[in-house]
Write a protein that holds these residues in place. Structure first.
Motif, PDB file in Angstrom:
ATOM      1  N   ILE A   1       0.856  -1.181   0.000  1.00  0.00           N
ATOM      2  CA  ILE A   1       0.000   0.000   0.000  1.00  0.00           C
ATOM      3  C   ILE A   1       0.895   1.234   0.000  1.00  0.00           C
ATOM      4  O   ILE A   1       1.646   1.466   0.958  1.00  0.00           O
ATOM      5  CB  ILE A   1      -0.929   0.023   1.225  1.00  0.00           C
ATOM      6  CG1 ILE A   1      -1.784  -1.259   1.243  1.00  0.00           C
ATOM      7  CG2 ILE A   1      -1.814   1.266   1.207  1.00  0.00           C
ATOM      8  CD1 ILE A   1      -2.587  -1.441   2.510  1.00  0.00           C
ATOM      9  N   ILE A   2       0.850   1.991  -1.080  1.00  0.00           N
ATOM     10  CA  ILE A   2       1.706   3.165  -1.176  1.00  0.00           C
ATOM     11  C   ILE A   2       0.876   4.407  -0.878  1.00  0.00           C
ATOM     12  O   ILE A   2      -0.124   4.685  -1.546  1.00  0.00           O
ATOM     13  CB  ILE A   2       2.375   3.232  -2.557  1.00  0.00           C
ATOM     14  CG1 ILE A   2       3.369   2.061  -2.681  1.00  0.00           C
ATOM     15  CG2 ILE A   2       3.106   4.562  -2.735  1.00  0.00           C
ATOM     16  CD1 ILE A   2       3.751   1.711  -4.077  1.00  0.00           C
ATOM     17  N   VAL A   3       1.278   5.118   0.179  1.00  0.00           N
ATOM     18  CA  VAL A   3       0.582   6.343   0.574  1.00  0.00           C
ATOM     19  C   VAL A   3       1.456   7.513   0.130  1.00  0.00           C
ATOM     20  O   VAL A   3       2.461   7.821   0.764  1.00  0.00           O
ATOM     21  CB  VAL A   3       0.344   6.383   2.097  1.00  0.00           C
ATOM     22  CG1 VAL A   3      -0.381   7.670   2.483  1.00  0.00           C
ATOM     23  CG2 VAL A   3      -0.449   5.171   2.555  1.00  0.00           C
ATOM     24  N   ASP A   4       1.106   8.107  -1.010  1.00  0.00           N
ATOM     25  CA  ASP A   4       1.932   9.190  -1.526  1.00  0.00           C
ATOM     26  C   ASP A   4       1.310  10.544  -1.182  1.00  0.00           C
ATOM     27  O   ASP A   4       0.146  10.787  -1.463  1.00  0.00           O
ATOM     28  CB  ASP A   4       2.074   9.062  -3.049  1.00  0.00           C
ATOM     29  CG  ASP A   4       3.021  10.121  -3.587  1.00  0.00           C
ATOM     30  OD1 ASP A   4       4.221  10.040  -3.273  1.00  0.00           O
ATOM     31  OD2 ASP A   4       2.548  11.043  -4.276  1.00  0.00           O
ATOM     32  N   ASP A   5       2.138  11.390  -0.570  1.00  0.00           N
ATOM     33  CA  ASP A   5       1.641  12.703  -0.143  1.00  0.00           C
ATOM     34  C   ASP A   5       1.798  13.754  -1.242  1.00  0.00           C
ATOM     35  O   ASP A   5       2.463  14.777  -1.063  1.00  0.00           O
ATOM     36  CB  ASP A   5       2.372  13.154   1.131  1.00  0.00           C
ATOM     37  CG  ASP A   5       1.758  12.522   2.375  1.00  0.00           C
ATOM     38  OD1 ASP A   5       0.833  11.704   2.221  1.00  0.00           O
ATOM     39  OD2 ASP A   5       2.202  12.850   3.485  1.00  0.00           O
ATOM     40  N   GLY A   6       1.181  13.513  -2.384  1.00  0.00           N
ATOM     41  CA  GLY A   6       1.192  14.491  -3.459  1.00  0.00           C
ATOM     42  C   GLY A   6       2.572  14.867  -3.958  1.00  0.00           C
ATOM     43  O   GLY A   6       2.853  16.051  -4.170  1.00  0.00           O
TER      44      GLY A   6
END
Lengths: 240, 95
Positions: free
Chosen positions: A41-46
């Protein structure tokens, strides 16, 4: 070995401008966990550098069920990134790790193995034991790290040798329980997580890991971080 | 019990023992008066010793850095050059 196939593992990786590393880390995870049921699960902050574009391409190679992209609009902090990622996790266990390759995916099997052997709720990677280690720290960084560690060990008796490491495996229900009571941000977050888990009586085991700091020389521990650390320590003393 | 309470309990117990020693005068009072000072000094020595030993035995892993660098170089030489072929190469590596 059988249990390894039975359990599902959700690997949460928070990213910000990791275009150059994310493909390699995903490749290495697949390489080292070939017989394991897992999702990333990749949580990319913009990230403005196009990290999400790369992740979308990776989804085409590995499948959208193996790689989940769950972005957030802007930088919102590490702790909330785990909370965000966890909402989408379908595994029994959650692994958290950094995207910058300072945590090598080759250690993932030893986390899983250790959990199965001991039945522990949390497996934490430790840099300060035999077979563990750090690369890329100057003397000042090492000194601050040791000082901080001795202070925390003396005052908090946490029963864990590496408090600020961020390469860990949690039973999902335990992560949900612990993270809901954590208030710290940034550097102190990992320490608060493990201390609260230890106070709640969860079994914690350690595996050695190496930590290769790839931005040599840029010490992440300035004066304000030390003040934050001391405040965090004090906060843990009176609240746990 | 909050951890600070545990530590305070420990300190209160130690102080009580110390007061007890002062009252009982088993050892000369001039020595007993100095005990808290010894305690603080030895605590400081313990801290410095632990930091020193930790620093001397700080585990490092230069070989890991080299290995990682090799992996990165190899991977990026195969991929970053061309984004379209990047994942074709990934496919080949996987299958």
């Amino acid at each position: 070995m059988e249990e390894m196939e039975k359990n599902k593992y959700s690997i949460i990786i928070p990213t910000y401008n990791e275009r150059l590393n994310i493909a390699l880390i995903v490749y290495l995870i697949f390489k080292h966990l070939s017989n394991v049921n897992f999702e990333i699960i990749i949580v990319d902050d913009g990230s403005p550098d196009g990290t999400q574009e790369i992740v979308k391409q990776l989804q085409q190679v590995y499948g959208e069920d193996r790689i989940l992209l769950r972005p957030r609009p802007r930088k919102l902090g590490l702790g909330t990134a785990y909370v965000h990622g966890m909402k989408y996790a379908s595994g029994d266990f959650v692994v958290i790790m950094d995207a910058d390759l300072s945590h090598h995916p080759k250690y993932l099997p030893s986390f899983i193995q250790k959990q199965i052997e001991t039945g522990a709720s949390i497996i934490t990677g430790t840099r300060y034991v035999k077979d563990g280690g750090v690369h890329g720290w100057n003397l000042m960084r090492k000194l601050t790290s040791r000082g901080a560690n001795v202070l925390a060990q003396t005052l908090l008796w946490p029963g864990v040798s590496d408090l600020t490491g961020s390469f860990r495996l949690y039973r999902k229900s335990v992560l949900e329980d612990v993270i809901s009571s954590v208030v710290s941000k940034g550097y102190v977050f990992q320490m608060e997580m493990i201390v609260r888990a230890s106070r709640k009586g969860y079994q914690i085991e350690e595996v050695p890991i190496t930590f290769v700091d790839r931005v040599y020389g840029t010490s992440k521990l300035g004066g304000s971080e030390i003040v934050e650390y001391l405040k965090g320590l004090l906060h843990l003393l009176v609240t746990t | 019990m909050k951890h600070i309470v545990k530590i305070l309990t420990l300190l209160v117990t130690l102080s009580a023992l110390w007061v007890g020693l002062l009252q009982a005068s088993i050892i000369p009072k001039s020595y007993t008066w100095l005990l808290p000072l010894y305690f603080i000094v030895s605590l400081g020595c313990y801290g410095l010793l632990m930091v020193g030993v930790g620093l001397m035995q700080f585990p490092t892993c230069p070989q890991e850095a080299i290995l990682l660098q090799q992996v990165c170089t190899k991977f990026h030489s195969l991929t970053i050059v061309d984004h379209d072929s990047c994942f074709v190469v990934l496919d080949i590596l996987l299958l």
